[in-house]
Design an enzyme around this catalytic site. Sequence first.
Site, PDB file in Angstrom:
ATOM      1  N   THR A 241       0.713  -1.217   0.037  1.00  0.00           N
ATOM      2  CA  THR A 241      -0.115  -0.217  -0.049  1.00  0.00           C
ATOM      3  C   THR A 241       0.841   1.153   0.101  1.00  0.00           C
ATOM      4  O   THR A 241       0.737   2.228  -0.793  1.00  0.00           O
ATOM      5  CB  THR A 241      -1.040  -0.114   1.283  1.00  0.00           C
ATOM      6  OG1 THR A 241      -1.950  -1.082   0.966  1.00  0.00           O
ATOM      7  CG2 THR A 241      -1.810   1.353   1.366  1.00  0.00           C
TER       8      THR A 241
ATOM      9  N   HIS B 175       4.033 -10.160   3.391  1.00  0.00           N
ATOM     10  CA  HIS B 175       3.116 -11.077   4.115  1.00  0.00           C
ATOM     11  C   HIS B 175       2.135 -11.902   3.071  1.00  0.00           C
ATOM     12  O   HIS B 175       1.660 -12.943   3.358  1.00  0.00           O
ATOM     13  CB  HIS B 175       2.067 -10.482   4.963  1.00  0.00           C
ATOM     14  CG  HIS B 175       0.965  -9.759   4.547  1.00  0.00           C
ATOM     15  ND1 HIS B 175      -0.168 -10.096   4.531  1.00  0.00           N
ATOM     16  CD2 HIS B 175       0.962  -8.290   3.913  1.00  0.00           C
ATOM     17  CE1 HIS B 175      -0.798  -8.908   3.983  1.00  0.00           C
ATOM     18  NE2 HIS B 175      -0.204  -8.207   3.516  1.00  0.00           N
TER      19      HIS B 175
ATOM     20  N   CYS C 147      -9.319  -5.945   2.204  1.00  0.00           N
ATOM     21  CA  CYS C 147      -9.318  -4.505   2.337  1.00  0.00           C
ATOM     22  C   CYS C 147     -10.818  -3.830   2.239  1.00  0.00           C
ATOM     23  O   CYS C 147     -11.186  -2.790   2.585  1.00  0.00           O
ATOM     24  CB  CYS C 147      -8.460  -3.616   1.473  1.00  0.00           C
ATOM     25  SG  CYS C 147      -6.518  -4.217   1.671  1.00  0.00           S
TER      26      CYS C 147
END
Length: 450
Positions: free
Chosen positions: A121, A250, A374
């Site tokens: 992000t 991740h 998200c």
Amino acid sequence: MASLLLRQTLTKTKPTAIIRRFSTAAAVASPTEYEEPTGITMKGVKISGRPLYLDTQATTPVDPRVLDSMLPFYLSRYGNPHSRTHLYGWESETAVETARAQVAALIGASPKEIVFTSGATESNNISIKGVMHFYKEKKRHVITTQTEHKCVLDSCRHLQQEGFEVTYLPVGSDGLIDLDRLRKEIRPDTGLVSIMAVNNEIGVVQPVEEIGKICKEFNVPFHTDAAQALGKIKVDVEKCNASLMSLSGHKIYGPKGVGALYMRRRPRVRVEPQMNGGGQERGIRSGTVPTPLVVGMGAACELAMKEMEYDEKRIKSLQERLLNGIREKIDGVVVNGSMDRRYVGNLNLSFAYVEGESLLMGLKEVAVSSGSACTSASLEPSYVLRALGVDEDMAHTSIRFGIGRFTTEEEIDKAVELTVKQVEKLREMSPLYEMVKEGIDIKQIQWAQH
């Protein structure tokens, strides 16, 4: 004093307790506060035990080998990598640079082109806002797609509020962009083309090499969000001519809270930093580099480089087992997105005549999602599926199954069993499904409004 207390504690504690405390195996994990003798209760939901994990697009478990590489930098080698006056700083700095080389090797880049960030992000924000702010005097136009990750779309909307223009390319029913349409949309003031490599919701692999060639032809920087591609399919910054590439730790069995940004040196791409501070990471991303996390991401990249081919073959067989297992038992199952250009670990399915939220709640023994982690808090149908032209009712019934390195055949078989059972149960309660079985074309029915 602290080390003395630690030594006394360890000598007084039973060896099994020490092993249990530091173990990475779920089998010896201590019971959590929400676990009961008869099962687990959390957020009002009670299940018999921990669910099967099939949500690897949201996140992956840390590979125990990755954790092994990280632990020394939490416990004994805890120096700040920017401390240049003593051994603790030197060994941390060396570890960071080793990790930088490991990340670079996986994408065919130079270590000097890797900037560590907090995740994809942040890398996307630096790429999109940073490039356009740096070249704002001459470049006022961005091209992206309607199916990008939320952080890319929101960064583009932020630029629009500042007066920049953004073109959102549509995609076909297979989720792929039209390369001719991309070519036509490039203008003299286009400052950036940002198109993701692998879609997080439907797993579609965009033709990044062809996109890169078009961008090179028009001398426009090309940014790609490769968070879902890294370590899963072959990624080469030279072949796809990427100027910038966003990466995440991740998603590849590394730790959360760390990512990287590839920035091409020749021809050089420039960005305006989005964070001010001590000037770390060549001034592009100020802030102390978190050595343990960076080491973990580097180790995860090295493991992915060695095991990618094996993982892909194994995951492909599990994907086929899952899809065939479901389709053999129930009809009205649709795969969302292209099957030809798709990452094998992502299987996004819609089930006709079933309400998606009810299906998800019924599948509480399987950890799956209805879209991006998200945006899954929203009850709106997935914007990605709507961009594909999927009907609203089918978009509401979509489930994303994420298969990974540690998924087993037994878990897939159990997921098939539970999914089929729940779909059949919900269809039994569906009047629409009864009508379809009787041969009625429900699309031709004129429904009365009350």
